[in-house]
Design a protein around this motif. Structure first.
Motif, mmCIF file in Angstrom:
data_model
loop_
_atom_site.group_PDB
_atom_site.id
_atom_site.type_symbol
_atom_site.label_atom_id
_atom_site.label_comp_id
_atom_site.label_asym_id
_atom_site.label_seq_id
_atom_site.Cartn_x
_atom_site.Cartn_y
_atom_site.Cartn_z
ATOM 1 N N ALA A 180 0.830 -1.205 0.000
ATOM 2 C CA ALA A 180 0.000 0.000 0.000
ATOM 3 C C ALA A 180 0.867 1.259 0.000
ATOM 4 C CB ALA A 180 -0.931 -0.001 1.206
ATOM 5 N N ASP A 181 1.952 1.251 0.780
ATOM 6 C CA ASP A 181 2.837 2.415 0.820
ATOM 7 C C ASP A 181 3.563 2.593 -0.516
ATOM 8 O OD1 ASP A 181 2.132 3.110 3.410
ATOM 9 O OD2 ASP A 181 3.713 1.892 4.302
ATOM 10 N N GLU A 182 3.962 1.481 -1.140
ATOM 11 C CA GLU A 182 4.588 1.565 -2.463
ATOM 12 C C GLU A 182 3.615 2.171 -3.467
ATOM 13 O OE1 GLU A 182 5.974 -2.314 -3.537
ATOM 14 O OE2 GLU A 182 7.777 -2.137 -2.310
ATOM 15 N N ASP A 183 2.371 1.761 -3.409
ATOM 16 C CA ASP A 183 1.355 2.311 -4.313
ATOM 17 C C ASP A 183 1.212 3.819 -4.103
ATOM 18 O OD1 ASP A 183 0.894 -0.217 -5.347
ATOM 19 O OD2 ASP A 183 -0.943 -0.557 -4.169
ATOM 20 N N ARG A 184 1.202 4.253 -2.849
ATOM 21 C CA ARG A 184 1.079 5.681 -2.561
ATOM 22 C C ARG A 184 2.294 6.451 -3.060
ATOM 23 N NH1 ARG A 184 0.852 4.928 2.680
ATOM 24 N NH2 ARG A 184 1.723 6.952 3.134
ATOM 25 N N MET A 185 3.475 5.865 -2.895
ATOM 26 C CA MET A 185 4.700 6.522 -3.370
ATOM 27 C C MET A 185 4.676 6.630 -4.895
ATOM 28 S SD MET A 185 7.659 7.925 -2.614
ATOM 29 C CE MET A 185 8.405 7.357 -1.109
ATOM 30 N N ARG A 186 4.309 5.542 -5.575
ATOM 31 C CA ARG A 186 4.229 5.576 -7.038
ATOM 32 C C ARG A 186 3.231 6.635 -7.510
ATOM 33 N NH1 ARG A 186 5.345 0.117 -6.713
ATOM 34 N NH2 ARG A 186 3.181 -0.485 -6.418
ATOM 35 N N ALA A 187 2.102 6.708 -6.850
ATOM 36 C CA ALA A 187 1.084 7.690 -7.222
ATOM 37 C C ALA A 187 1.612 9.112 -7.035
ATOM 38 C CB ALA A 187 -0.185 7.476 -6.401
ATOM 39 N N HIS A 188 2.342 9.339 -5.951
ATOM 40 C CA HIS A 188 2.876 10.678 -5.698
ATOM 41 C C HIS A 188 3.887 11.070 -6.774
ATOM 42 C CE1 HIS A 188 4.216 14.274 -3.626
ATOM 43 N NE2 HIS A 188 5.450 13.865 -3.852
ATOM 44 N N VAL A 189 4.888 10.208 -7.028
ATOM 45 C CA VAL A 189 5.927 10.586 -7.994
ATOM 46 C C VAL A 189 5.392 10.647 -9.422
ATOM 47 C CG1 VAL A 189 7.832 9.798 -6.543
ATOM 48 C CG2 VAL A 189 6.871 8.244 -8.245
ATOM 49 N N ALA A 190 4.295 9.962 -9.692
ATOM 50 C CA ALA A 190 3.695 10.026 -11.027
ATOM 51 C C ALA A 190 3.164 11.423 -11.324
ATOM 52 C CB ALA A 190 2.573 9.002 -11.147
ATOM 53 N N HIS A 191 2.828 12.186 -10.274
ATOM 54 C CA HIS A 191 2.246 13.512 -10.466
ATOM 55 C C HIS A 191 3.133 14.632 -9.931
ATOM 56 C CE1 HIS A 191 -1.038 11.183 -11.742
ATOM 57 N NE2 HIS A 191 -1.792 11.222 -10.688
ATOM 58 N N CYS A 192 4.325 14.293 -9.476
ATOM 59 C CA CYS A 192 5.201 15.301 -8.866
ATOM 60 C C CYS A 192 6.579 15.250 -9.535
ATOM 61 C CB CYS A 192 5.314 15.049 -7.362
ATOM 62 S SG CYS A 192 6.345 16.274 -6.528
ATOM 63 N N SER A 193 6.823 16.166 -10.447
ATOM 64 C CA SER A 193 8.080 16.177 -11.201
ATOM 65 C C SER A 193 9.321 16.294 -10.320
ATOM 66 C CB SER A 193 8.070 17.297 -12.237
ATOM 67 O OG SER A 193 7.054 17.079 -13.169
ATOM 68 N N PRO A 194 9.343 17.173 -9.305
ATOM 69 C CA PRO A 194 10.548 17.260 -8.470
ATOM 70 C C PRO A 194 10.851 15.953 -7.725
ATOM 71 C CG PRO A 194 9.204 19.224 -8.180
ATOM 72 C CD PRO A 194 8.388 18.237 -8.973
ATOM 73 N N CYS A 195 9.822 15.295 -7.212
ATOM 74 C CA CYS A 195 10.053 14.029 -6.496
ATOM 75 C C CYS A 195 10.462 12.927 -7.466
ATOM 76 C CB CYS A 195 8.814 13.625 -5.703
ATOM 77 S SG CYS A 195 8.563 14.660 -4.233
ATOM 78 N N LEU A 196 9.877 12.923 -8.666
ATOM 79 C CA LEU A 196 10.262 11.946 -9.682
ATOM 80 C C LEU A 196 11.725 12.147 -10.080
ATOM 81 C CD1 LEU A 196 9.619 9.645 -11.616
ATOM 82 C CD2 LEU A 196 8.739 11.361 -13.236
ATOM 83 N N ALA A 197 12.133 13.406 -10.218
ATOM 84 C CA ALA A 197 13.528 13.689 -10.561
ATOM 85 C C ALA A 197 14.468 13.205 -9.460
ATOM 86 C CB ALA A 197 13.711 15.189 -10.799
ATOM 87 N N GLU A 198 14.101 13.451 -8.203
ATOM 88 C CA GLU A 198 14.927 12.992 -7.074
ATOM 89 C C GLU A 198 14.996 11.465 -7.043
ATOM 90 O OE1 GLU A 198 17.488 13.446 -3.912
ATOM 91 O OE2 GLU A 198 16.690 15.008 -5.202
ATOM 92 N N LEU A 199 13.872 10.817 -7.282
ATOM 93 C CA LEU A 199 13.838 9.357 -7.332
ATOM 94 C C LEU A 199 14.757 8.844 -8.425
ATOM 95 C CD1 LEU A 199 12.605 6.603 -6.496
ATOM 96 C CD2 LEU A 199 10.777 7.055 -8.145
ATOM 97 N N SER A 200 14.720 9.474 -9.590
ATOM 98 C CA SER A 200 15.568 9.054 -10.711
ATOM 99 C C SER A 200 17.043 9.192 -10.376
ATOM 100 C CB SER A 200 15.232 9.870 -11.961
ATOM 101 O OG SER A 200 13.908 9.640 -12.357
ATOM 102 N N VAL A 201 17.413 10.297 -9.729
ATOM 103 C CA VAL A 201 18.809 10.510 -9.339
ATOM 104 C C VAL A 201 19.246 9.447 -8.348
ATOM 105 C CG1 VAL A 201 20.351 12.058 -8.056
ATOM 106 C CG2 VAL A 201 18.842 12.984 -9.816
ATOM 107 N N GLU A 202 18.423 9.191 -7.347
ATOM 108 C CA GLU A 202 18.790 8.206 -6.327
ATOM 109 C C GLU A 202 18.866 6.798 -6.904
ATOM 110 O OE1 GLU A 202 20.040 9.030 -3.523
ATOM 111 O OE2 GLU A 202 19.501 11.138 -3.707
ATOM 112 N N GLU A 203 17.987 6.467 -7.853
ATOM 113 C CA GLU A 203 18.060 5.158 -8.519
ATOM 114 C C GLU A 203 19.368 5.027 -9.282
ATOM 115 O OE1 GLU A 203 13.654 3.567 -9.686
ATOM 116 O OE2 GLU A 203 14.335 5.362 -10.745
ATOM 117 N N LEU A 204 19.761 6.089 -9.961
ATOM 118 C CA LEU A 204 21.015 6.081 -10.711
ATOM 119 C C LEU A 204 22.208 5.908 -9.776
ATOM 120 C CD1 LEU A 204 22.565 6.391 -13.354
ATOM 121 C CD2 LEU A 204 22.483 8.864 -13.014
#
Length: 93
Positions: free
Chosen positions: A37-61
């Motif tokens: 459930a928490d993963e689903d909420r996180m995915r939903a948030h980053v799907a609509h939040c460009s700054p958080c998606l960018a941070e996620l991408s950097v950390e994944e890299l």
């Protein structure tokens, strides 16, 4: 995800924005240490939040680069010595 996962708080703490909350739990998400459930909420948030998606991408890299950089194996002689010591510890313990 293991069965020992502790759910993150479903709501941000008092005074904490949704983005601060998501970023605070980013590594738990990357390390699959969240409930489904928490993963689903996180995915939903980053799907609509460009700054958080960018941070996620950097950390994944960064995580991928560290993993690739730490792929060296110990020398065979060291691995053999460690294995021998563990065997001695097991048989004498």
């Amino acid at each position: 995800m293991s069965g020992d996962v502790t759910p993150i708080p479903h709501e941000p703490a008092e005074g904490e924005s949704e983005c601060e909350h998501a970023l605070h739990h980013l590594y738990e998400y990357l390390d699959s240490e969240m409930t489904e459930a928490d993963e689903d909420r996180m995915r939903a948030h980053v799907a609509h939040c460009s700054p958080c998606l960018a941070e996620l991408s950097v950390e994944e890299l960064v995580k991928k680069l560290v993993k690739r950089s730490c792929a060296e194996q110990a020398p065979a002689t060291l691995r053999l010595r460690i294995h021998e010591q563990l065997t001695v510890m097991r048989t004498s313990g």
